[in-house]
Design a protein around this motif. Structure first.
Motif, PDB file in Angstrom:
ATOM      1  N   SER A  77       0.919   8.645   2.117  1.00  0.00           N
ATOM      2  CA  SER A  77       0.179   7.379   2.079  1.00  0.00           C
ATOM      3  C   SER A  77      -0.237   6.870   3.442  1.00  0.00           C
ATOM      4  O   SER A  77      -0.843   5.806   3.550  1.00  0.00           O
ATOM      5  CB  SER A  77       1.039   6.306   1.399  1.00  0.00           C
ATOM      6  N   HIS A  94       0.434   3.575  -3.404  1.00  0.00           N
ATOM      7  CA  HIS A  94      -0.512   4.635  -3.052  1.00  0.00           C
ATOM      8  C   HIS A  94      -0.720   5.603  -4.216  1.00  0.00           C
ATOM      9  O   HIS A  94      -1.857   5.917  -4.592  1.00  0.00           O
ATOM     10  CB  HIS A  94      -0.009   5.396  -1.819  1.00  0.00           C
ATOM     11  N   TYR A 125      -3.926   5.711   4.078  1.00  0.00           N
ATOM     12  CA  TYR A 125      -4.218   4.567   3.209  1.00  0.00           C
ATOM     13  C   TYR A 125      -3.540   3.303   3.731  1.00  0.00           C
ATOM     14  O   TYR A 125      -4.151   2.232   3.795  1.00  0.00           O
ATOM     15  CB  TYR A 125      -3.749   4.919   1.799  1.00  0.00           C
ATOM     16  N   THR A 174       0.828  -1.206   0.000  1.00  0.00           N
ATOM     17  CA  THR A 174       0.000   0.000   0.000  1.00  0.00           C
ATOM     18  C   THR A 174       0.864   1.258   0.000  1.00  0.00           C
ATOM     19  O   THR A 174       0.500   2.267  -0.625  1.00  0.00           O
ATOM     20  CB  THR A 174      -0.968  -0.001   1.197  1.00  0.00           C
ATOM     21  N   HIS A 203      -4.217   6.031  -6.431  1.00  0.00           N
ATOM     22  CA  HIS A 203      -4.956   7.284  -6.229  1.00  0.00           C
ATOM     23  C   HIS A 203      -4.817   8.271  -7.386  1.00  0.00           C
ATOM     24  O   HIS A 203      -5.116   9.462  -7.236  1.00  0.00           O
ATOM     25  CB  HIS A 203      -4.519   7.923  -4.905  1.00  0.00           C
TER      26      HIS A 203
END
Length: 272
Positions: A211, A16, A214, A12, A20
């Motif tokens: 990030s 990120h 997230y 992640t 996104h």
């Protein structure tokens, strides 16, 4: 573009920006999250554009996918551990829980066992988050643990029988190839897709804080300090580019495993 990665902090964190819409020129991304044992098997039949799998699974996947030179997990000091609740010196005759039958962790364990680590009485695939509690409760004699478990196994009253990463590095002098990023053949031009992935990793390094929300949202209740350790361990220069050393490590792992009869041999040029 569909992107299938794990919910672990290293993925992640690295993806990120791509997820996104922050990577210039990249298409809109639909992200799916699954444990690597799931993705190893899902990639065999599903049409996944870009997917994170174990390097150990490559011999079964490279007819449908190409290896990207970036975005994965490979490094030093980041290997899986075999943990036990009692003081044993080998796997001989033990009941062992493992996180997947085509994970790099399991392949490393089998190579270590073949080099003198002992032959288990039985091996069972167990979700990685359930392995340490199961070993602590006595349902298994040993467990093969990955990810953040290397930071937390002692909290469960467990001890490390072997650090398979240390063993691999000591035996070969090479880093440990853990997670690979594959692109489905026919999806697009390999260098262009790799460029999107690399740009996402570069963005993560430039602004690590971007990030954070997230990452924590997918971190499965991991403590922030453990999340930070996880990212620092698994996201590194090899995530930006495998390079000659990274490719050499992959070839060494799969070549040795093929000689032991543990995986099919890769044809020449299969990694390029």
């Amino acid at each position: 573009m569909n992107l299938t990665i794990s919910p672990c902090p290293n993925d992640t964190f690295a993806y990120h920006a791509l997820v996104h819409g922050l990577v210039s020129g990249a298409p809109q991304v639909t992200a799916h999250y699954a444990d690597v044992d799931v993705t190893n098997n899902l990639a065999l039949t599903a049409d996944l554009d870009v997917v994170k799998v174990s390097y150990a699974a490559l011999p079964w996947l490279l007819d449908r996918y190409q290896l990207l030179p970036c975005g994965g997990a490979l490094g030093r000091g980041c290997g899986p551990l075999v943990v036990t609740a009692s003081e044993v010196t080998s796997l001989e005759g033990l009941r062992v829980a493992v996180p997947g039958d085509r994970t790099t962790a399991y392949l490393l364990m089998r190579l270590w066992a073949a080099s003198g680590g002992g032959t288990p009485a039985s091996v069972e695939v167990v979700p990685f988050a359930a392995i340490m509690p199961a070993v602590a409760a006595g349902r298994y004699d040993a467990g093969l643990v990955i990810h953040e478990a290397r930071f937390t196994f002692e909290r469960h009253g467990l001890r490390a029988l072997v650090d398979l990463g240390e063993w691999w590095e000591r035996d070969t002098g090479l880093p440990i190839p853990l997670g690979a990023i594959l692109m489905r053949r026919g999806f697009g031009e390999r260098d262009r897709v790799a460029g999107w992935v690399r740009a996402s990793v570069e963005a993560a390094f430039r602004d690590p804080a971007a990030s954070q929300n997230y990452v924590l949202a997918h971190a499965q209740e991991m403590e922030p300090a453990v999340v930070a350790q996880h990212i620092a361990l698994y996201v590194n220069d090899f995530t930006l580019d495998l390079g000659a050393e990274g490719y050499g490590a992959v070839e060494a792992l799969l070549g040795r495993a093929a000689k032991e009869g543990l995986v099919p041999a890769l044809p020449a040029g299969a990694l390029s």
